[in-house]
Design an enzyme around this catalytic site. Structure first.
Site, PDB file in Angstrom:
ATOM      1  N   ARG A  90       0.989 -18.222 -41.714  1.00 35.31           N
ATOM      2  CA  ARG A  90       0.792 -19.417 -42.558  1.00 35.31           C
ATOM      3  C   ARG A  90      -0.602 -19.429 -43.162  1.00 35.31           C
ATOM      4  O   ARG A  90      -0.800 -19.921 -44.269  1.00 35.31           O
ATOM      5  CB  ARG A  90       1.033 -20.713 -41.759  1.00 35.31           C
ATOM      6  N   TYR A 132       8.555 -30.660 -66.897  1.00 37.69           N
ATOM      7  CA  TYR A 132       9.631 -30.348 -65.960  1.00 37.69           C
ATOM      8  C   TYR A 132       9.986 -31.605 -65.153  1.00 37.69           C
ATOM      9  O   TYR A 132       9.095 -32.318 -64.675  1.00 37.69           O
ATOM     10  CB  TYR A 132       9.150 -29.221 -65.043  1.00 37.69           C
ATOM     11  N   ASP A 173       1.088 -25.670 -66.507  1.00 33.88           N
ATOM     12  CA  ASP A 173       2.274 -25.016 -65.948  1.00 33.88           C
ATOM     13  C   ASP A 173       2.697 -23.959 -66.968  1.00 33.88           C
ATOM     14  O   ASP A 173       3.196 -24.272 -68.046  1.00 33.88           O
ATOM     15  CB  ASP A 173       3.366 -26.074 -65.728  1.00 33.88           C
ATOM     16  N   LYS A 208      10.864 -18.101 -61.508  1.00 36.15           N
ATOM     17  CA  LYS A 208      11.366 -17.835 -62.857  1.00 36.15           C
ATOM     18  C   LYS A 208      10.901 -16.454 -63.330  1.00 36.15           C
ATOM     19  O   LYS A 208      11.204 -15.473 -62.676  1.00 36.15           O
ATOM     20  CB  LYS A 208      10.933 -18.974 -63.790  1.00 36.15           C
TER      21      LYS A 208
HETATM   22  C1  LIG Z   1      11.514 -24.448 -62.058  1.00 39.23           C
HETATM   23  C2  LIG Z   1      10.248 -25.039 -62.558  1.00 39.23           C
HETATM   24  C3  LIG Z   1       9.342 -25.663 -61.694  1.00 39.23           C
HETATM   25  C4  LIG Z   1       9.631 -25.827 -60.217  1.00 39.23           C
HETATM   26  O1  LIG Z   1       9.657 -24.614 -59.570  1.00 39.23           O
HETATM   27  P1  LIG Z   1      10.528 -24.325 -58.230  1.00 39.23           P
HETATM   28  O2  LIG Z   1      10.256 -22.901 -57.972  1.00 39.23           O
HETATM   29  O3  LIG Z   1      11.949 -24.656 -58.554  1.00 39.23           O
HETATM   30  O4  LIG Z   1      10.003 -25.237 -57.170  1.00 39.23           O
HETATM   31  C5  LIG Z   1       8.155 -26.137 -62.217  1.00 39.23           C
HETATM   32  N1  LIG Z   1       7.875 -26.037 -63.535  1.00 39.23           N
HETATM   33  C6  LIG Z   1       8.728 -25.471 -64.400  1.00 39.23           C
HETATM   34  C7  LIG Z   1       8.372 -25.401 -65.828  1.00 39.23           C
HETATM   35  C8  LIG Z   1       9.947 -24.959 -63.941  1.00 39.23           C
HETATM   36  O5  LIG Z   1      10.796 -24.405 -64.814  1.00 39.23           O
END
Ligand SMILES: *Cc1c(COP(=O)(O)O)cnc(C)c1O
Length: 375
Positions: free
Chosen positions: A39, A92, A164, A189
Site C-alpha cells: 500500500r 465527467y 482531467d 481508458k
Molecule cells: C472514466 C472517467 C473517470 C473515472 O475513472 P474510473 O477509472 O472509472 O474511476 C474520470 N474522468 C473521466 C473523463 C472518465 O472518462
C-alpha cells in the site's frame, strides 16, 4: 543463478522482507531504496506512476485504484474543509457526483462554470476558492478547453488548474507544459487501452504537491494493485501507436457520419466545423482522439434500434479500448444530473457516444452505415 527479466515482473506481494533491524532503518533512512508494504509502494505501481509522470512531464505522480481515486487525491492535495472549488460544467458525471455528494459533506463546496464562461472566472471566485477542475476534451460533447489560457486565468486569480486529461492522453496534450498544476487520468481508458484494467494516476508539476499526493494515496488507501499496475504499464507501451489509429479511425467515421441523413449532428474536434477545431489541432498535436458523439432523433426507439443493430460497437458504458464501443450519456455517465442540467449540456435522448477503436476502419464504417440504414 542471475535472472534478468527484460520486463518488470509482477511483484504480487502485499509485503516485503527485511534481514534485520538495520535493513529496516535503511528503508526509512534512504527513501526509495527498498520496499516495505505494497500500500505504501510497490515496484509495479511505482513503475506506472513514473511512466505517467514522464509522459506528462511532471515532478512526481501516484498510481491509484481508479480514476475516481485520482480525482479524490488531486482535490484533497489542494483543499481542506472550508475551501471552495470551481468545476467546468461539462465534466465527467463521477466527478460532479463526488463533489456534490461526498466532498460537500466534508465542507468542500463547488460552483460549476458553464463552458462559455471558463475564461471569465472572476465572478465565480470566493476568498476560499482553491482551484478549477476541467477536462482537456469534455465528455460527451468533445468541447476543447484552451489550457494555456485557462492556466493564465487561474494563476491570475490565485487558483490552481487541475486537468482531467483522460480523453486526450498525453500523446495529444500535455497540460503541465501549458501551465496546469495537476493532471489526472482514468488510466482505465486510453492509458491502459484494453478495457481490462481499472486504474488512475495523478501527476503534479510541483514536487511538494507530489509528496502530498503520495501521502494521501497511502493514508486514504487509494493504492493500485501490482497486477493492475503491470497491465497498465504494458498498455502504455503502445499508447502512441494506439492514439494514432484511434484518431485516424475516428476522423474517418466523423466525416462519414456527417453525410448520413439519420445523424443530426456529429461532435468531433477533428471536423473543420467544430467550434474549437483550430485550438484542438494546435493543442492536440494534430490528432483529435477516438471519442465522438452523434445526435440521432430524440426518440428512445430510434436509439434502441441503433444500439441493437451495431455489431462492432457494443453498448458498454466505458471508453477508449482498442475494441470500439458505444455509450449512452443520458442513461449512464450523466444520469444523476437534473433534467435541466442535462438539457443545458445538450445531453438529450438522441445523443450517443462512440469510442472508436483500432479495428480496420472499413469494417467500422460498414457497420455504422448498416445500423443507420435501419432507422
Ligand atoms: C472514466 C472517467 C473517470 C473515472 O475513472 P474510473 O477509472 O472509472 O474511476 C474520470 N474522468 C473521466 C473523463 C472518465 O472518462
Amino acid at each position: 543463478m542471475h535472472i534478468h527479466p527484460k520486463i518488470t515482473p509482477i511483484y504480487q506481494t502485499s509485503v516485503f522482507k527485511f534481514e534485520d533491524l538495520t535493513e529496516l532503518e535503511l528503508y526509512f533512512g534512504e527513501p526509495g531504496s527498498r520496499y516495505l508494504y505494497s500500500r505504501n509502494g510497490n515496484p509495479n505501481s511505482d513503475e506506472l506512476a513514473d511512466k505517467v509522470n514522464e509522459l506528462e512531464g511532471g515532478a512526481g505522480a501516484i498510481a491509484t485504484g481508479s480514476g475516481m481515486a485520482a480525482i479524490l487525491a488531486a482535490l484533497l492535495a489542494c483543499c481542506q474543509t472550508g475551501d471552495h472549488v470551481l468545476c467546468a460544467a461539462d465534466i465527467y458525471g463521477g466527478s460532479s457526483s463526488l463533489l456534490n455528494q461526498e466532498l460537500s459533506r466534508l465542507g468542500i463546496t463547488v460552483s460549476y462554470v458553464p463552458f462559455e464562461l471558463l475564461y471569465d472566472l472572476a465572478p465565480f471566485v470566493q476568498s476560499t476558492t482553491r482551484l478549477l477542475l476541467c477536462e482537456t476534451l469534455s465528455n460527451p460533447l468533445l468541447r476543447v478547453a484552451d489550457l494555456r489560457r485557462l492556466a493564465d486565468v487561474c494563476h491570475g486569480l490565485g487558483l490552481k488548474l487541475v486537468v482531467d486529461n483522460t480523453f486526450a492522453s498525453p500523446i495529444l496534450t500535455r497540460p503541465l507544459a501549458l501551465g496546469a498544476d495537476l493532471v489526472l487520468h482514468s488510466v482505465t481508458k486510453y492509458l491502459s487501452g484494453h478495457s481490462d484494467v481499472t486504474a488512475g494516476a495523478v501527476v503534479a508539476a510541483d514536487a511538494a504537491v507530489a509528496a502530498r499526493l503520495k501521502q494521501i494515496g497511502v493514508l486514504f488507501g487509494l493504492t493500485l494493485s501490482p497486477m493492475e499496475s503491470w497491465l497498465a504499464v504494458r498498455g502504455l507501451k503502445t499508447l502512441r501507436l494506439r492514439m494514432r489509429e484511434h484518431s485516424h479511425n475516428a476522423l474517418a467515421i466523423a466525416e462519414c457520419l456527417q453525410r448520413q441523413p439519420a445523424v443530426r449532428a456529429v461532435y468531433y474536434p477533428g471536423l473543420p466545423d467544430h467550434p474549437q477545431h483550430e485550438l484542438a489541432r494546435e493543442q492536440g498535436a494534430g490528432q483529435f482522439s477516438g471519442m465522438l458523439s452523434i445526435l440521432l432523433a430524440d426518440d428512445v426507439d430510434v436509439v434502441n434500434r441503433f444500439i441493437r443493430a451495431c455489431r462492432r460497437f457494443p453498448f458498454a458504458p466505458s471508453l477508449a479500448g482498442v475494441d470500439s464501443s458505444l455509450s449512452y450519456p443520458l442513461g449512464t455517465s450523466h444520469r444523476s444530473l437534473t433534467p435541466e442540467q442535462q438539457q443545458e449540456l445538450g445531453i438529450t435522448v438522441g445523443l450517443v457516444r462512440l469510442s472508436v477503436g483500432v479495428e480496420p476502419v472499413e469494417d467500422l464504417l460498414a457497420d455504422l452505415e448498416q445500423a443507420l440504414k435501419g432507422l
